[in-house]
Design a protein around this motif. Structure first.
Motif, short mmCIF file in Angstrom:
data_model
loop_
_atom_site.label_atom_id
_atom_site.label_comp_id
_atom_site.label_asym_id
_atom_site.label_seq_id
_atom_site.Cartn_x
_atom_site.Cartn_y
_atom_site.Cartn_z
N ALA A 110 -37.05 49.03 -10.28
CA ALA A 110 -37.24 49.92 -9.13
C ALA A 110 -36.44 51.20 -9.31
CB ALA A 110 -36.82 49.22 -7.85
N GLN A 111 -36.97 52.29 -8.78
CA GLN A 111 -36.28 53.58 -8.80
C GLN A 111 -36.37 54.18 -7.41
OE1 GLN A 111 -38.53 55.70 -11.71
NE2 GLN A 111 -37.42 54.82 -13.44
N GLY A 112 -35.25 54.68 -6.92
CA GLY A 112 -35.21 55.33 -5.63
C GLY A 112 -33.89 56.05 -5.46
N ALA A 113 -33.90 57.10 -4.67
CA ALA A 113 -32.70 57.92 -4.50
C ALA A 113 -31.58 57.14 -3.82
CB ALA A 113 -33.02 59.16 -3.69
N HIS A 114 -31.90 56.14 -3.00
CA HIS A 114 -30.89 55.41 -2.25
C HIS A 114 -30.44 54.13 -2.93
CE1 HIS A 114 -34.66 53.52 -1.23
NE2 HIS A 114 -33.98 52.45 -0.85
N ILE A 115 -31.04 53.76 -4.06
CA ILE A 115 -30.66 52.54 -4.76
C ILE A 115 -29.36 52.79 -5.52
CG2 ILE A 115 -31.33 50.90 -6.57
CD1 ILE A 115 -34.21 51.39 -5.82
N PRO A 116 -28.38 51.91 -5.37
CA PRO A 116 -27.12 52.11 -6.08
C PRO A 116 -27.33 52.03 -7.59
CG PRO A 116 -27.02 50.16 -4.64
CD PRO A 116 -28.38 50.72 -4.53
N THR A 117 -26.53 52.78 -8.31
CA THR A 117 -26.61 52.78 -9.77
C THR A 117 -25.45 51.97 -10.34
OG1 THR A 117 -25.35 54.82 -9.90
CG2 THR A 117 -27.75 55.02 -9.85
N ALA A 118 -25.63 51.49 -11.55
CA ALA A 118 -24.59 50.71 -12.20
C ALA A 118 -23.40 51.62 -12.55
CB ALA A 118 -25.14 50.08 -13.47
N PRO A 119 -22.19 51.06 -12.54
CA PRO A 119 -21.04 51.87 -12.93
C PRO A 119 -21.12 52.21 -14.41
CG PRO A 119 -20.40 49.57 -12.66
CD PRO A 119 -21.82 49.69 -12.20
N PRO A 120 -20.41 53.26 -14.84
CA PRO A 120 -20.44 53.63 -16.25
C PRO A 120 -19.80 52.54 -17.12
CG PRO A 120 -18.80 54.91 -15.08
CD PRO A 120 -19.56 54.14 -14.06
N ILE A 121 -20.22 52.48 -18.37
CA ILE A 121 -19.67 51.50 -19.31
C ILE A 121 -18.23 51.90 -19.64
CG2 ILE A 121 -19.89 50.54 -21.64
CD1 ILE A 121 -22.88 51.03 -21.44
N PRO A 122 -17.28 50.95 -19.57
CA PRO A 122 -15.90 51.27 -19.92
C PRO A 122 -15.80 51.80 -21.35
CG PRO A 122 -16.01 49.14 -18.84
CD PRO A 122 -17.42 49.57 -19.09
N GLU A 123 -14.82 52.67 -21.58
CA GLU A 123 -14.68 53.35 -22.86
C GLU A 123 -14.50 52.37 -24.02
OE1 GLU A 123 -11.59 56.47 -24.97
OE2 GLU A 123 -11.79 56.48 -22.80
N ALA A 124 -13.71 51.32 -23.84
CA ALA A 124 -13.47 50.36 -24.92
C ALA A 124 -14.75 49.63 -25.31
CB ALA A 124 -12.41 49.36 -24.50
N ILE A 125 -15.57 49.28 -24.34
CA ILE A 125 -16.82 48.59 -24.64
C ILE A 125 -17.80 49.55 -25.32
CG2 ILE A 125 -18.82 47.45 -23.60
CD1 ILE A 125 -16.90 46.24 -21.56
N ALA A 126 -17.86 50.78 -24.85
CA ALA A 126 -18.74 51.77 -25.48
C ALA A 126 -18.35 51.98 -26.94
CB ALA A 126 -18.69 53.09 -24.71
N LYS A 127 -17.04 52.03 -27.20
CA LYS A 127 -16.56 52.21 -28.58
C LYS A 127 -16.94 51.00 -29.44
CE LYS A 127 -12.34 52.97 -31.22
NZ LYS A 127 -10.89 53.02 -31.16
N ALA A 128 -16.79 49.79 -28.89
CA ALA A 128 -17.15 48.59 -29.64
C ALA A 128 -18.65 48.55 -29.93
CB ALA A 128 -16.73 47.34 -28.87
#
Length: 176
Positions: A110-128
């Motif tokens: 689903a997509q909608g302006a009021h739907i909450p979005t996931a938090p950003p990926i933590p830096e350590a996990i993105a690096k891994a």
């Protein structure tokens, strides 16, 4: 016969005592919510438009109601049902909420302006994840199994340590 009558009277008294004993009855804590502001509009809303079509190629439906609800969906059978559509409605706060969605082998998205979005990926996990992608691009695949070459010699001493084994005493029969 008298015994049967006496047993019946005792049973009825016991049932009456259980029924009026507040400790043995389940206590229900029901919460009654005040009526929603738009509930009277939604309960008796007339359908202004209704379209429904189904054939061997797929299906399509759409409807509009006088209280502002709109919905539309189109789907086809292709390795399961693949559908896309959307709906909108007016919330209790007076704001119009709209959702667009697809539903296929990847699930309901689903997509909608009021739907909450996931938090950003933590830096350590993105690096891994980046390191894993680089390793796989260069032909290095880690299947998660143990390989002794991955570890330094300090671990070797711990792996070769063998604790003392317990030796059971010799069997001695019991004597009188």
């Amino acid at each position: 016969m008298q015994l049967l009558i006496i047993a019946s009277v005792i049973g009825l008294c016991a049932c009456g005592a259980i029924q009026y004993n507040n400790y043995n009855l389940p206590q229900y804590n029901r919460q009654y919510y005040p009526e929603r502001p738009r509930a009277s509009l939604e309960g008796n809303a007339a359908i202004l438009r209704s379209v429904s079509d189904a054939n061997e190629n797929g299906y399509h439906f759409a409807y509009d109601t006088e209280n502002g609800i709109q919905a539309e969906e189109t789907g086809v059978e292709n390795n399961g049902i693949q559908a896309q559509g959307g709906y909108s409605y007016t919330g209790d706060d007076g704001q119009v909420y709209s959702i667009r969605y697809t539903a296929d082998e990847n699930g309901f998205q689903a997509q909608g302006a009021h739907i909450p979005t996931a938090p950003p990926i933590p830096e350590a996990i993105a690096k891994a994840l980046q390191e894993n992608a680089r390793d796989e691009a260069s032909g290095i695949f880690d299947d998660g199994s143990y390989h002794s070459g991955k570890y330094d010699s300090g671990v070797f001493a711990a792996r070769t340590y063998k604790p003392q084994q317990y030796v059971a005493p010799a069997y001695k029969p019991y004597r009188f």
